[in-house]
Structures are given as structure tokens and as C-alpha cells.
Design a protein around this motif. Structure first.
Motif, PDB file in Angstrom:
ATOM      1  N   LEU A  64      14.870  63.725  17.376  1.00  0.00           N
ATOM      2  CA  LEU A  64      13.907  64.285  18.057  1.00  0.00           C
ATOM      3  C   LEU A  64      12.981  65.219  17.030  1.00  0.00           C
ATOM      4  O   LEU A  64      11.746  65.208  16.971  1.00  0.00           O
ATOM      5  CB  LEU A  64      14.188  65.134  19.009  1.00  0.00           C
ATOM      6  N   LEU A 124      13.440  55.565  22.945  1.00  0.00           N
ATOM      7  CA  LEU A 124      13.356  57.131  22.697  1.00  0.00           C
ATOM      8  C   LEU A 124      12.083  57.623  23.331  1.00  0.00           C
ATOM      9  O   LEU A 124      11.492  58.535  24.024  1.00  0.00           O
ATOM     10  CB  LEU A 124      13.920  57.625  21.745  1.00  0.00           C
ATOM     11  N   PHE A 127      10.317  57.486  26.698  1.00  0.00           N
ATOM     12  CA  PHE A 127      11.075  58.228  27.518  1.00  0.00           C
ATOM     13  C   PHE A 127      10.648  59.649  27.745  1.00  0.00           C
ATOM     14  O   PHE A 127      10.271  60.079  28.636  1.00  0.00           O
ATOM     15  CB  PHE A 127      12.527  58.332  26.994  1.00  0.00           C
ATOM     16  N   TYR A 128      10.243  60.116  26.369  1.00  0.00           N
ATOM     17  CA  TYR A 128       9.607  61.562  26.516  1.00  0.00           C
ATOM     18  C   TYR A 128       8.257  61.628  26.382  1.00  0.00           C
ATOM     19  O   TYR A 128       7.567  60.957  25.668  1.00  0.00           O
ATOM     20  CB  TYR A 128      10.499  62.149  25.194  1.00  0.00           C
ATOM     21  N   CYS A 160      16.108  66.507  31.188  1.00  0.00           N
ATOM     22  CA  CYS A 160      16.824  67.189  30.281  1.00  0.00           C
ATOM     23  C   CYS A 160      17.403  68.527  30.520  1.00  0.00           C
ATOM     24  O   CYS A 160      18.120  69.146  29.534  1.00  0.00           O
ATOM     25  CB  CYS A 160      15.995  67.004  28.853  1.00  0.00           C
ATOM     26  N   SER A 199      20.167  64.322  24.700  1.00  0.00           N
ATOM     27  CA  SER A 199      19.005  64.453  23.965  1.00  0.00           C
ATOM     28  C   SER A 199      19.267  65.060  22.645  1.00  0.00           C
ATOM     29  O   SER A 199      18.694  64.806  21.745  1.00  0.00           O
ATOM     30  CB  SER A 199      18.032  65.380  24.988  1.00  0.00           C
ATOM     31  N   THR A 251      18.035  59.172  24.688  1.00  0.00           N
ATOM     32  CA  THR A 251      17.308  59.255  25.614  1.00  0.00           C
ATOM     33  C   THR A 251      18.061  60.022  26.527  1.00  0.00           C
ATOM     34  O   THR A 251      19.186  59.923  26.768  1.00  0.00           O
ATOM     35  CB  THR A 251      16.735  57.916  26.530  1.00  0.00           C
ATOM     36  N   GLY A 252      17.380  61.109  27.181  1.00  0.00           N
ATOM     37  CA  GLY A 252      18.008  61.979  28.216  1.00  0.00           C
ATOM     38  C   GLY A 252      18.464  61.330  29.549  1.00  0.00           C
ATOM     39  O   GLY A 252      17.911  61.859  30.522  1.00  0.00           O
ATOM     40  N   ARG A 253      19.121  60.391  29.490  1.00  0.00           N
ATOM     41  CA  ARG A 253      19.681  59.984  30.877  1.00  0.00           C
ATOM     42  C   ARG A 253      21.110  60.484  31.116  1.00  0.00           C
ATOM     43  O   ARG A 253      21.977  60.263  30.178  1.00  0.00           O
ATOM     44  CB  ARG A 253      19.718  58.209  30.856  1.00  0.00           C
TER      45      ARG A 253
END
Ligand SMILES: Cc1cc2nc3c(=O)[nH]c(=O)nc-3n(C[C@H](O)[C@H](O)[C@H](O)COP(=O)(O)O)c2cc1C
Ligand code: SF4
Ligand code: SF4
Ligand code: FES
Lengths: 158, 562, 264
Positions: free
Chosen positions: A25, A60, A63-64, B315, B324, B329-331
Motif C-alpha cells: 500500500l 488491489l 478495491f481501494y 478495512c 490490508s 485487498t481488504g476482504r
């Protein structure tokens, strides 16, 4: 940007973020900070370099909501759509902005100056409704006050 | 210098006190996000220019937010020997006049909001001075009267970017105390305090620590949940902006108790100022040896890293947060295993909310026993709420748990500003619900709120007046959760989409009784079968408005009939 | 061993054993879409496998694929509560994937003829109006085949599955594990001339390998390469095996026991 220059910059960013927690990230965030968005080339480079399938990386970044895959305008106007701002009329601000700038939320004006976005709450609810232009947060913004605000960023009324 | 002992701490405290109430006049501008949004940074710059040649007499500094947001920008002036006075709604143009008055030993009355003669920082007691008879006392203002500032005890009074000021008001003494206890004893103290998690669910913090501590592993982690995703809630932002060292101190103590050497603060990207302040604070804590190897000369080592979120509400859920941080991915994933067992990188991890961490130094300072007496049985301590929306006095409000809702909305908040009737309060953000005026007698505690069909949540409190449509409010929240759903499980992803559809239909007066029935059935299924807390609580805004404001739904349906 | 009860049936189980797996083994039917035994960790996405747990005076609904056997555990797989919620879920599925035959069948079994929810509108759909986003294709491609060709894109109601940037993905092995694992037969692929075309995955094309001797196309190129390197790695292990066993072991290694299409 040419490839060698990109590679050099990306390497620098990769090296800077070396500890594992939050590494990917942070790398993506910093690339976006520097380049304004995440280009396909940068993502491909990171994918190879860090050995993450491109499909996972693409998953990724889509998603954000913080990540942009396209270059935005010079000034990004973000309207807060949190509860307090919503109750105090944020949807009207978006409408008015869209009308004044002639674009929809998520779009950039054809001259590349303004992008309209919405956000989930800046935590400045006490000043609702709130609008952020680039890094600065403005409180108590109402549809009537938009023109004067936009003028600060070089907008001209037609 | 590296702090090694209580004596070192006291030496620094002495330096800090000189800044807070020394021989110079102190002018402290409240520079939280909300202050800046109303131009407090300009106020600061104007003062800065005006005192250029007066630095011998005036000490200008930045502080966080004192919580009375509708009065921003706030400036706190301390003339030696006199009470600290809070000036409100200060314009940059007024700075010169203020400065002139202050230099001649006076406070411009018409700018003065209130004065503070003495202040309990819990970790330290500060006496400023008496006098200024025509300025009301802090505790005389309706906005502050019902409040009890434990978590916010330092916010707006000390410079969050100066470790010395934090130490001056007794900071890091709790850490010193904890390090001289056994880890089990620290956990025992937190258990005795009866502290429950402030991130929403109210899980007993001591118990969570105990479980994490007992799970054997070579590595463990503590995480500070600073994702504060609930729209309408901003106490965590303020806690981080105004008193970052309290969070850090809490985390070090937690790390020690659990046996973790590393802490992570997961903070949302929408809070750039909070990120900056916490970064500065971590850096300073390292310089002074309060983070890093052998803290206070003990053999305990601990450090903290910041991870920035990237704009995903989900998240805030603990398993999504861990994913995360790991770069995924924040699943969310199914629990068990809980993070206390298998958390970050598969290691035991304790995740706690910002405000939960803030409470730790207080508990150590007060002692668990005394802390547990604050608030209400089984609901110890205070809770900070962000009181916003259609209410006269807006800001951050800290009250003992068990305080009645009407105390907050009417006594502290002053009711509606427009003369319209207050209709409801939305508590707990998108996972919470709308409580009607009839419910304002309810004491605010975890159980009572649950019985009303809502949750404590992180503390957002949005007041709605009679002109607010409850069906639209429900639509707003379902729109929010639907967009923020991670999309992994079907009831949440597909179900919320369909709820949105039905609500649109009702609002455009095309709905029927069957739609209402379907809405209810669907809500129950989403609540019962979703994988994580987001889906499980997402129908609450619909369920509570159906419960308390059903006539609004029915009205829209009947409207469509004729 | 611990004692558990499913509906009226008393059973013995290993402590911590996966209840869904156990029930299926015992011939107890619990509908499920995102569970597959090749994966150790349950995924918990489809929520169809819900059951009702009875614990003292308490009853609650949970997914059986995430439930572990404990002594005295008692569950109902078809209680009124379970059926009620499962039916709503099936209605949601019917709206989401109107072309999925097995969803229709399952719904019929529960007495649902028509969903009360409007069907998802689409003109064309690379997954043929059948995908229910169970994630199995992603997991098999990434975790088992280690190819990572596809993944979720976006989140929430707009979640999709496809290749990055919706472009052909050169990482594809053409193994068709995704096609075979999909519970709703949503993924489509075809063989045209000397290529496999993964129609659902942005028309990704994978070259076939032809036999040097007879010219028949016996596998895809990337799979052949992968086998080749495996063969080298396993040189000694394979030495003393007959051609049949050799082949079986190879497939096992290649796919972790995944039911792949017939060996080429
Ligand atoms: C969708 C969702 C969002 C959440 N967001 C937050 C959040 O922003 N901040 C927070 O502290 N907890 C949040 N939580 C709760 C956390 O999962 C977790 O319970 C909490 O951080 C535990 O800390 P506590 O025990 O100190 O309350 C959220 C939970 C869910 C399901
Ligand atoms: S309940 Fe919603 S957010 Fe949670 S796992 Fe399911 S889809 Fe994701
Ligand atoms: S394509 Fe098939 S396997 Fe893949 S997610 Fe959709 S339904 Fe599941
Ligand atoms: S099989 Fe259990 S949730 Fe899908």
C-alpha cells in the motif's frame, strides 16, 4: 516518462518502503503521490519486481477508492458525503459543481483543470457541509458560495 | 536525550511546564483539522508575524482541538498568574487587538468564551491562577457542564507536536509504572477497570489482551485501529491530532502486557494532519528512548509503524485490516480464528480502537478500581461523541457512560438551531440506527443502545430535525454500506443492492406493502447470514427507521396509491 | 473423537473437523457453492451452507463450512429459520445469475419459482449471466495453479472477475481449472485451431503444443513447459515408476489433486 527514468524512480520508492507491514500500500500510495495516478506501466513494473501477479495488483488498486488509474485534473475538488454533510445538503453541492463545471462526479474538465470527486467523511463534520480542494478543507460551503471558492483556483464564470 | 528513569522524566516535565505556564504569556492556537478549516492557520500566521519582536514576552504555540467546534477558531491565552482563557471565533484581523490587550495584562472580554482556573489532567493537576471575574468559568458553559474529560483531558491544552508538554502534564508516567509491574498485573489492572472496546462492539479490553497474551508465539502484534470510517464520527481524528502521545503510551503499555514488540497504527488516508502529528510524535518518542530498545532502561523493546489506509470502510473490520496491512485487498475472512489467535502474519494480535488505547494511561494513573467507578455498572469510563447535524452547539463531547441521550442533545448541544423540532439522533454510523425523541431518556450504554436496535459504534451522533426524511436517511446509509461492501459474500453484496432498489422505489412513490415486507425479510437475512460486521449491521438504519418511523414509509406508499 | 448431532443423526468426529465436509461425507445434503475440498481454509462467501446451531438455550445461524466439530455440538440443516434465509439467498442468486441452471434447480427444490427481486440487467456478459462471484476460479487459478491470471476487480455491488485491465493475460496456462471448478458453469473456453481461447477472460489465447511425432495437440504450451520443469525436478522420484503412475504423480504435483479435465 521514459522507462529508465520510471524504473529509477520506482526502485527508489521500493527501497524506501522495505518493512513488510503495509509495504505494498505504501509503495502504491507514494507512486500515486508522485505521478498523480497509477499508470499501467508502473503497475506492471511493480508486479514483476515484487513478484505479485498483475491480476492481484489490479484487484488491489481497484478495491481501494484512494487509487486513481487515470490522471486527474490540476485541482481535485472533493465533496464530503458523510452523514453530517449529507444532512446539511452535500448532494446539492455536487449538483451545483457538476452544473458549473459541466462534468459529472469522477470526471475531469476538458481543459484538465478540475476533477470532481466525493469522499466518505473528512472528520470535519462540525463545519458541514465540507469541501476539500487539493489539500485544503473548506467548511460551511453552500451552493451559493461555490463560485467565489472556485475563483480562488482560477475558475472563470462564463 | 534518552529517558531512563523517573528523574529524567521529571527533568523534562520541568522544561515542559515552563512552556505551559511559565513566565511568558502563552498564546495557543487550536490547530486541529476543524480549526484549520475555519482559518485558524491564518490566525496563527498573523500572531506569528505580530510577535516577531516580542518573543521575549510571548510564547506562541499550536495546540489541538478543545472540542467546541462551532466556536472555532479557538485561541487559548495564559497570562502568568491568571486563569487560562479561551477566546472563540477569532479572526486573523483581530489578532493585533488581542495581542495589544494581552500585553497590557488584559483579556478582551467580548472574545472570551470561558476561563480555566485549574485543570485535572488526571496524570497531573494544573493550577493556572484565579481572577478575571467577568469571564465565565469553563464549567459554567452549558456545552461543558455535563462533560467529563478523561480521554480529551489534554486535547486543545498542550502542543501535540511537543513531547515535553505531554510529559509536563504527567505523560509517560503510566508507562513507567506499567514497566515496573508484571505484564499479568497490567492486564489485571485493565480488567479491573472494566474498560470495553471503544471501536464499536464493546468487547472487554482486558480479556482480549489476556487471550492474546496467553497464545504462545515468538512474535505478537498490537494494532491501533484508526480507520474511523463511520461518516459523522471524528473523535479518533481529534484524539490523534490533539494528543498523539496518549495513543502511543497506551500502545507501548499494551505491547508490554501482551508481549508484543511491534505496534501498527492503521490510519485512514483522509486524515493527513493526524498522520503528520502521529509521525512527529513517534519520531520524538524514539529520540527520547520511549520507543525502541530498552524502554526506560528495562529489557522491554517496542516500536510503532504507521500504515495508511487507502479508502475502504470495510478495512476497519479487524480481519480486513490485517489483510490490508499484509498488502491484500481488504476482504474479511471467517472468524474463528480470531486475531488474538491468528492475526497479522498469522501471529497473535490485539486490535484496539484509538480511544481504547487513549484510556490505558488513564487506567494506570487512576488505578483500575477507581476507573471502574466512573460511568455505569458494566459500562465503565467515558465515551467521546461527535455531536453534529441539526444541533446548536457542535463539537466533541465526552461524558460518562450512562449519561442520558437528552443530556447530550438538549443540555450540551442546546437542541436544534433553527427552531425546528429535533426528531431523531443517528448513532453508530452506518451500523447504527435512528433513535426517536421518545428514546432520549435512554442512558447511553452498550446494552441500552442495543435494545433500541442500534449500537454504540465509534461515537458519531448526528442530530436530525423534523425536516429530515427518515426514509431518505435510511437510503443514504444503505447507499453507503452497499458501496463500501467488500463484495465477498452474497447477502451483503446482492442484498444491499436490492434494498437500495426497494428504497428508491418507495421514495419515488411506486412502492407497495409487499415491498415493505420484502424489505424487512431481506434485512433479516442480511443481518443473519452476512460474513462480517458490515453486512450484519448494515440493515440497522432501515430496521430502526421501520421500527420508529414506519408511518413515513407507509405515507410514501399511500401517496403513490392516489 | 467428539460426539456431535446433525439433525437426528448422532455422529463421531475429529475435534475441529469441518462440519460441512463431514456432513457431505455422511450423505447429509447441505447446499454450498464456494466450498471445495481442495482448499484447506473455508472461504465463507456464498452463505448457502448455513445451519442452525443449538447450544443450551441459545440458537443461532452460522455457516457450516466455517464450523468446527466440538463435543456436544448439535445442528439442524433444514430448520425453518435456515430454510427461510436460504430461500431469500436463492432469490438473490436467481436475480444475480438468471442463466445459472443449477441455481434454478436448487431454487425449485426450495419451492421458489420466481425471484421477487429484479434480474440483473446485462446485454452481454463475459460470464454468461451465470457467475455468482463465489471466488473459486480465482482461488484455483492463484492458489493451486499459481498462475494468478484473474481476480476480483472493484468491490461491493460492482465487483467483477476478469484479467487485469480487461486485457488478454499472458500468464494463463490454459489448464481450464477455472472452467472445471465453477459451480455454475459460467466460465467459457474453446479450442480454435491450435489455440485455447478463454472467452470469459478477455479472450485470452493459449498456444497448444503439438506432438512431434503425430502432430496431435496434446497439451497447452505453458502447461507443457511447467511439466517439463517438474519432470526435471522430480527426476529421481519418477525413476522407478511405470508410465501410468508417473503420469498420475505428475498430475497430482501439478494440480494438488484438483479434478482437472482428462489428462491429455
Ligand atoms: C465494517 C466495520 C468497520 C469497522 N470500523 C472500525 C473503525 O473504523 N474503527 C474501529 O476502531 N473499529 C472498527 N470496527 C471494529 C473493529 O473490527 C474492531 O472490533 C475494533 O477495532 C476492536 O477494537 P476495540 O476492542 O478497542 O473496540 C469496524 C468493524 C466493522 C465490521
Ligand atoms: S458482509 Fe459485506 S463487507 Fe462483510 S464480508 Fe460480506 S460482503 Fe464483505
Ligand atoms: S466464474 Fe464461476 S467459479 Fe468463478 S466466481 Fe463466478 S461462479 Fe465462481
Ligand atoms: S460453502 Fe459455506 S459459505 Fe459457501
Amino acid at each position: 516518462m521514459n522507462n529508465t527514468k520510471r524504473a529509477k524512480e520506482l526502485e527508489e520508492i521500493i527501497l524506501k518502503h522495505s518493512s513488510p507491514a503495509g509495504r505494498i500500500l505504501s509503495i502504491l500510495e507514494e507512486i500515486q503521490e508522485r505521478e498523480g495516478y497509477l499508470s499501467k506501466e508502473s503497475l506492471k513494473y511493480i508486479s514483476k519486481r515484487l513478484n505479485i501477479p498483475l491480476a492481484d495488483l489490479y484487484s488491489l488498486v481497484t478495491f481501494y477508492s484512494f487509487f486513481n488509474l487515470e490522471r486527474g485534473g490540476k485541482h481535485t475538488i472533493t465533496v464530503c458525503m458523510g452523514t453530517a454533510c449529507y444532512v446539511k445538503g452535500a448532494p446539492k453541492i455536487i449538483e451545483e459543481l457538476e452544473r458549473r463545471l459541466g462534468i459529472k462526479e469522477g470526471e475531469t474538465t476538458s481543459d484538465g483543470i478540475f476533477t470532481i470527486k466525493s469522499a466518505r467523511c473528512f472528520g470535519a463534520c462540525s463545519m458541514a457541509p465540507v469541501v476539500r480542494i487539493n489539500e485544503r478543507i473548506y467548511g460551511y460551503v453552500f451552493p451559493e458560495s461555490l463560485p467565489s471558492l472556485l475563483k480562488l483556483y482560477g475558475w472563470k464564470e462564463k | 536525550m534518552k529517558i531512563r528513569s523517573l528523574e529524567d522524566l521529571e527533568e523534562i516535565a520541568h522544561r515542559g511546564i515552563q512552556k505551559i505556564k511559565g513566565e511568558k504569556i502563552r498564546i495557543a492556537v487550536g490547530l486541529g483539522t476543524c480549526g484549520i478549516a475555519t482559518g485558524a492557520d491564518y490566525v496563527y500566521t498573523y500572531f506569528e508575524n505580530a510577535i516577531k519582536d516580542l518573543t521575549e514576552r510571548v510564547f506562541l504555540t499550536k495546540v489541538g482541538c478543545f472540542g467546541y467546534c462551532s466556536e472555532e477558531p479557538l485561541v487559548k491565552v495564559t497570562i502568568p498568574g491568571k486563569p487560562l482563557t479561551i477566546l472563540s471565533k477569532v479572526n486573523p484581523e483581530e489578532t493585533e487587538e488581542i495581542l495589544r490587550a494581552v500585553l497590557s495584562g488584559e483579556i478582551p472580554d467580548k472574545k472570551a468564551l470561558c476561563k480555566i482556573e485549574e485543570w485535572n489532567h488526571i496524570t497531573e493537576y494544573m493550577v493556572y491562577g484565579k481572577g478575571l471575574a467577568n469571564i465565565p468559568s469553563y464549567s459554567d458553559l452549558p456545552f461543558f457542564r455535563g462533560q467529563l474529560k478523561l480521554v480529551l483531558r489534554n486535547a486543545g491544552l498542550i502542543n501535540p507536536e511537543d513531547l515535553e508538554e505531554y510529559i509536563a502534564i504527567g505523560g509517560y508516567k503510566s508507562l513507567h509504572k506499567a514497566l515496573n509491574m508484571k505484564p499479568e498485573e497490567v492486564i489485571e489492572e485493565v480488567k479491573r477497570a472494566g474498560l470495553r472496546g471503544r471501536g464499536g462492539a464493546g468487547f472487554p479490553t482486558g480479556l482480549k489482551w489476556e487471550i492474546t497474551a496467553k497464545n504462545e508465539s515468538d512474535e505478537k502484534y498490537v494494532i491501533c485501529n484508526a480507520d474511523e470510517g463511520d461518516p459523522g464520527a471524528y473523535m479518533n481524528r481529534n484524539e490523534l491530532e490533539s494528543d498523539p502521545h496518549a495513543v502511543i503510551e497506551g500502545m507501548i503499555i499494551g505491547g508490554y502486557a501482551i508481549g508484543a514488540k511491534e505496534g501498527i497504527i492503521y490510519i485512514r488516508a483522509e486524515y493527513p494532519l493526524a498522520i503528520k502529528r502521529i509521525e512527529t510524535a513517534i519520531k520524538q518518542a524514539r529520540e527520547y528512548g520511549l520507543l525502541g530498545e530498552n524502554i526506560f532502561g528495562s529489557n522491554f523493546s517496542f516500536d510503532i509503524k504507521i500504515v495508511k489506509g487507502a479508502g475502504a470502510f470495510v478495512c476497519g473490520e479487524e480481519t480486513a485490516m490485517i489483510a490490508s496491512i499484509e498488502g491484500k485487498t481488504g476482504r474479511p475472512r471467517p472468524r474463528p480464528p480470531f486475531p488474538a489467535e491468528k492475526g497479522l502474519w498469522g501471529k497473535p494480535t490485539s486490535i484496539n480502537n484509538v480511544e481504547t488505547w487513549c484510556n490505558i494511561p488513564i487506567i494506570l494513573a487512576m488505578g483500575g478500581e477507581r476507573f471502574s467507578k466512573v460511568g455505569k455498572e458494566n459500562n465503565a469510563g467515558t465515551k467521546v461523541f461527535s455531536l453534529v447535524g441539526e444541533v446548536k452547539r457542535i463539537g466533541l463531547v465526552e461524558v460518562p457512560l450512562g449519561t442520558k441521550l437528552k443530556t447530550i442533545v438538549h443540555d450540551i448541544g442546546g437542541g436544534s438551531p433553527s427552531g425546528l423540532k429535533v426528531k431523531a439522533v443517528q448513532i453508530g454510523g452506518p451500523s447504527g440506527g435512528c433513535i426517536p425523541e421518545e428514546g432520549f431518556d435512554t442512558p447511553i450504554d452498550y446494552e441500552s443502545l442495543r435494545d433500541l436496535g442500534t449500537i454504540m459504534g465509534s461515537g458519531g451522533m448526528v442530530v436530525m430535525s423534523e425536516k429530515t426524511s427518515m426514509v431518505e436517511t435510511a437510503l443514504f446509509f444503505i447507499g453507503f454500506t452497499s458501496e463500501e461492501s467488500c463484495g465477498k459474500c452474497t447477502p451483503c453484496r446482492e442484498g444491499l443492492k436490492q434494498m437500495l432498489h426497494i428504497l428508491h422505489k418507495i421514495l419515488s412513490r411506486r412502492g407497495s406493502e409487499e415491498d415493505l415486507k420484502l424489505l424487512e425479510e431481506l434485512s433479516m437475512t442480511i443481518q443473519t447470514t452476512s460474513l462480517c460486521g458490515l453486512g450484519k449491521t448494515a440493515p440497522n438504519p432501515v430496521l430502526t427507521t421501520l421500527r420508529y418511523f414506519r408511518e413515513e414509509y407507509e405515507g410514501l406508499i399511500n401517496d403513490g396509491k392516489d | 473423537m467428539v460426539k456431535i448431532k446433525i439433525n437426528d443423526q448422532n455422529l463421531y468426529a475429529r475435534e475441529g473437523e469441518n462440519i460441512l465436509k463431514l456432513a457431505l461425507k455422511e450423505g447429509i445434503d447441505i447446499p454450498h457453492l464456494c466450498y471445495h475440498e481442495i482448499f484447506e481454509e473455508p472461504y465463507g462467501a456464498c452463505r448457502l451452507c448455513i445451519v442452525e446451531v443449538i447450544k443450551d438455550d441459545e440458537r443461532f445461524i452460522t455457516t457450516s463450512c466455517t464450523l468446527q466439530a466440538q463435543n456436544g455440538l448439535e445442528i439442524l440443516t433444514q430448520s425453518p429459520e435456515v430454510v427461510k434465509h436460504r430461500k431469500i439467498l436463492l432469490e438473490l442468486y436467481l436475480a444475480q445469475a438468471p442463466n445459472a441452471e443449477n441455481i434454478k434447480k436448487l431454487a425449485e427444490k426450495y419451492g421458489i419459482e420466481k425471484s421477487r427481486f429484479p434480474k440483473r440487467a446485462f446485454v452481454t456478459d463475459h460470464l454468461n449471466g451465470k457467475c455468482i462471484l463465489c471466488g473459486l476460479c480465482i482461488r484455483v487459478c492463484g492458489e493451486v495453479m499459481k498462475a494468478g491470471v484473474i481476480n476480483y476487480i472493484g468491490r461491493g455491488p460492482s465487483t467483477k472477475i476478469n484479467t487485469p485491465f480487461f486485457e488478454e493475460n499472458p500468464d494463463c496456462l490454459g489448464c481450464l481449472a477455472c472452467v472445471n471448478i465453477c459451480p455454475t458453469e459460467a466460465v467459457s473456453a474453446e479450442e480454435v485451431e491450435n489455440r485455447k481461447i478463454l472467452k470469459s477472460w478477455s479472450e485470452t489465447k493459449v498456444k497448444m503444443k503439438e506432438c512431434k511425432n503425430c502432430g496431435s495437440l496434446f497439451t497447452t504450451y505453458p502447461l507443457w513447459e511447467k511439466t517439463k520443469s517438474l519432470l526435471m525436478e522430480m527426476d529421481t522420484e519418477l525413476e522407478e515408476l511405470c508410465p501410468n503412475c508417473k503420469r498420475e504423480l505428475l498430475i497430482k504435483k501439478l494440480t494438488k489433486n484438483l479434478p482437472l479435465p482428462k489428462p491429455y
